[in-house]
Design an enzyme around this catalytic site. Structure first.
Site, PDB file in Angstrom:
ATOM      1  N   GLU A   1       3.873   4.079  -0.286  1.00 35.88           N
ATOM      2  CA  GLU A   1       4.819   4.480  -1.326  1.00 35.88           C
ATOM      3  C   GLU A   1       5.784   5.518  -0.764  1.00 35.88           C
ATOM      4  O   GLU A   1       5.535   6.078   0.315  1.00 35.88           O
ATOM      5  CB  GLU A   1       4.059   5.047  -2.535  1.00 35.88           C
TER       6      GLU A   1
ATOM      7  N   ARG B   1      19.635  -8.675  40.579  1.00 40.62           N
ATOM      8  CA  ARG B   1      20.714  -7.703  40.674  1.00 40.62           C
ATOM      9  C   ARG B   1      20.750  -7.067  42.062  1.00 40.62           C
ATOM     10  O   ARG B   1      19.730  -6.567  42.553  1.00 40.62           O
ATOM     11  CB  ARG B   1      20.508  -6.610  39.614  1.00 40.62           C
TER      12      ARG B   1
ATOM     13  N   ILE C   1      16.057  -0.028  34.135  1.00 43.40           N
ATOM     14  CA  ILE C   1      16.190  -0.909  35.298  1.00 43.40           C
ATOM     15  C   ILE C   1      17.451  -1.765  35.186  1.00 43.40           C
ATOM     16  O   ILE C   1      18.126  -2.054  36.186  1.00 43.40           O
ATOM     17  CB  ILE C   1      14.931  -1.782  35.445  1.00 43.40           C
TER      18      ILE C   1
ATOM     19  N   GLY D   1      -6.140  -5.295  11.151  1.00 42.17           N
ATOM     20  CA  GLY D   1      -4.705  -5.427  11.334  1.00 42.17           C
ATOM     21  C   GLY D   1      -4.188  -4.660  12.532  1.00 42.17           C
ATOM     22  O   GLY D   1      -3.230  -5.085  13.187  1.00 42.17           O
ATOM     23  N   ARG D   2      -4.820  -3.535  12.831  1.00 41.89           N
ATOM     24  CA  ARG D   2      -4.362  -2.722  13.960  1.00 41.89           C
ATOM     25  C   ARG D   2      -4.565  -3.431  15.294  1.00 41.89           C
ATOM     26  O   ARG D   2      -3.794  -3.219  16.235  1.00 41.89           O
ATOM     27  CB  ARG D   2      -5.083  -1.371  13.947  1.00 41.89           C
TER      28      ARG D   2
ATOM     29  N   GLY E   1      20.121  -0.736  33.860  1.00 42.59           N
ATOM     30  CA  GLY E   1      21.273   0.148  33.950  1.00 42.59           C
ATOM     31  C   GLY E   1      22.180   0.024  32.742  1.00 42.59           C
ATOM     32  O   GLY E   1      21.714  -0.145  31.609  1.00 42.59           O
TER      33      GLY E   1
ATOM     34  N   GLU F   1       1.278   0.396   9.950  1.00 48.71           N
ATOM     35  CA  GLU F   1      -0.178   0.189   9.916  1.00 48.71           C
ATOM     36  C   GLU F   1      -0.938   1.332  10.595  1.00 48.71           C
ATOM     37  O   GLU F   1      -1.944   1.118  11.272  1.00 48.71           O
ATOM     38  CB  GLU F   1      -0.550  -1.179  10.495  1.00 48.71           C
TER      39      GLU F   1
ATOM     40  N   LEU G   1       0.829  -1.211   0.000  1.00 51.43           N
ATOM     41  CA  LEU G   1       0.000   0.000   0.000  1.00 51.43           C
ATOM     42  C   LEU G   1       0.861   1.258   0.000  1.00 51.43           C
ATOM     43  O   LEU G   1       0.675   2.141  -0.824  1.00 51.43           O
ATOM     44  CB  LEU G   1      -0.924  -0.012   1.218  1.00 51.43           C
TER      45      LEU G   1
ATOM     46  N   GLY H   1       2.588   7.698   2.483  1.00 50.83           N
ATOM     47  CA  GLY H   1       2.556   6.774   3.608  1.00 50.83           C
ATOM     48  C   GLY H   1       1.227   6.870   4.332  1.00 50.83           C
ATOM     49  O   GLY H   1       0.324   6.064   4.145  1.00 50.83           O
TER      50      GLY H   1
END
Length: 375
Positions: free
Chosen positions: A124, A264, A333, A238-239, A335, A359, A122, A128
């Site tokens: 180009e 950690r 988180i 599709g979304r 780091g 999309e 679709l 877009g």
């Protein structure tokens, strides 16, 4: 929102593929920019490539909620593969909904098995978010259409065997956009080099160039001038898939962040005991669950036959932006380690951004949402 026993079973199958086959190869596939074709064949064996194919052509014809769940689980393992599958399903959806009996018989049974892979052409270079501005032309000459133009950002651009193409039958007429099915081996159709992308690097994204490519008139899927409305209709569904993929990616980032926060240690205790980290985790979890519920709400509306355009836009907008935020916090988180390729959160962070763009950008989704309230 509760899943049925059948939906839960399909979800478990998709999660098993994600954990056992996708996650272990995701980092290497990203590094080498190579698509795991063996895993694609597994998806075909499990009928997951047949989700939007009617049963009479060998498909599953799943409910939208099932489709959402599968997209979420596969993206948990590797977004590149989930994206490739969702585009394949866009192609089969177009054939299933707009194709005639001969077109369905020719392509859908094999596509249900996973090959040929489908592509959706679709966008180009200069069109877009405004597909009506496309310049690709399919000019009628007798019993054929002659196609000239370039399509851009085509997922499965290299590996596809069938292309769903949108082109104007008169380049000067914005209302002439028409939908076609084009075999990849058509003379005059060439594939450009892969785009060198920030993320989604295992997925092949290319241009497709049509230089006097001729196809039989019988390959036209919609009446002339009805292609754009068909494209927008298919993209609404599709979304929901893309939003669900954003949820799966964000879930992977959250899980890794929680595991790292528990493992950690700094100042003689796990960093997960520090208030700032706990606040991040709480916010990430809340945004993730809100995204998931928006996806499932949109899917449920679709399954009930309701107008779900705004619901799909809200799910896509919120889930994609939340995925960017959640993966960003997952890196934080971790780091300094999160900034290296030793940990998957770096890849999640790069991959997440595309969900706000393809999309339909976040800006387009907000326009769709506002239009439903103000216009």
């Amino acid at each position: 929102m509760e899943l049925s026993a059948e939906q839960e079973a399909i979800r478990e199958v998709a999660r098993e593929v994600a954990e056992a086959e996708l996650a272990p190869v995701a980092a290497e596939a990203d590094r080498t920019e190579s698509f795991p074709e063996d895993v694609w064949d597994t998806l075909g064996d499990l009928d997951l490539t047949a989700m939007t194919v009617p049963e009479e052509y060998g498909g599953l014809d799943v409910e939208k909620l099932t489709y959402s769940v599968v997209n979420e689980e596969l993206a948990y393992g590797m977004l590149s593969v989930a994206t490739a599958l969702s585009v394949h399903c866009l192609a089969t959806s177009c054939l299933a909904e707009f194709g005639n009996e001969a077109q369905k018989e020719r392509w859908l049974p094999e596509m249900a098995e996973g090959r040929p892979v489908g592509a959706f052409a679709l966008s180009e270079p200069q069109a877009g978010s405004n597909p009506a501005g496309m310049e690709t032309e399919a000019r009628r000459e007798g019993d054929e259409y002659v196609i000239n133009g370039t399509k851009q950002w085509i997922t499965n651009g290299e590996r596809s065997g069938v292309v769903i193409l949108f082109a104007k039958t008169d380049r000067s007429d914005p209302g002439s956009v028409t939908q076609f099915v084009v075999p990849k081996d058509t003379d005059g159709l060439s594939v450009g080099p892969r785009e060198d992308k920030l993320g989604l690097r295992a997925s092949d994204t290319t241009t497709l160039t049509f230089d006097d490519a001729r196809i039989p008139a019988e390959y036209r899927l919609t009446p002339e001038g009805e292609g754009l409305s068909a494209a927008l209709h298919i993209l609404t569904g599709g979304r929901v898939g893309i939003a669900s993929q954003a949820v799966g990616l964000a879930q992977a980032a959250l899980d890794d962040a929680v595991a790292y926060a528990n493992d950690r240690e700094q100042f003689d205790q796990p960093i997960g005991q520090f208030g700032s980290i706990r606040e991040k985790i709480a916010e990430m979890r809340t945004e993730l669950q809100a995204s998931r519920l928006l996806c499932r709400d949109a899917a449920a509306k679709a399954d009930r036959g309701e107008n779900y355009q705004a619901a799909a836009a809200m799910a896509k907008y919120h889930a994609s932006e939340a995925a960017v935020d959640i993966t960003n916090e997952a890196v934080q988180i971790h780091g300094g380690y999160g900034y290296t390729t030793d940990f998957d959160v770096e890849r999640y962070y790069r991959d997440a951004k595309i969900t706000t763009i393809y999309e339909g950008t976040s800006e387009i989704q907000k326009e769709v949402i506002a239009r439903g309230l103000l216009d």
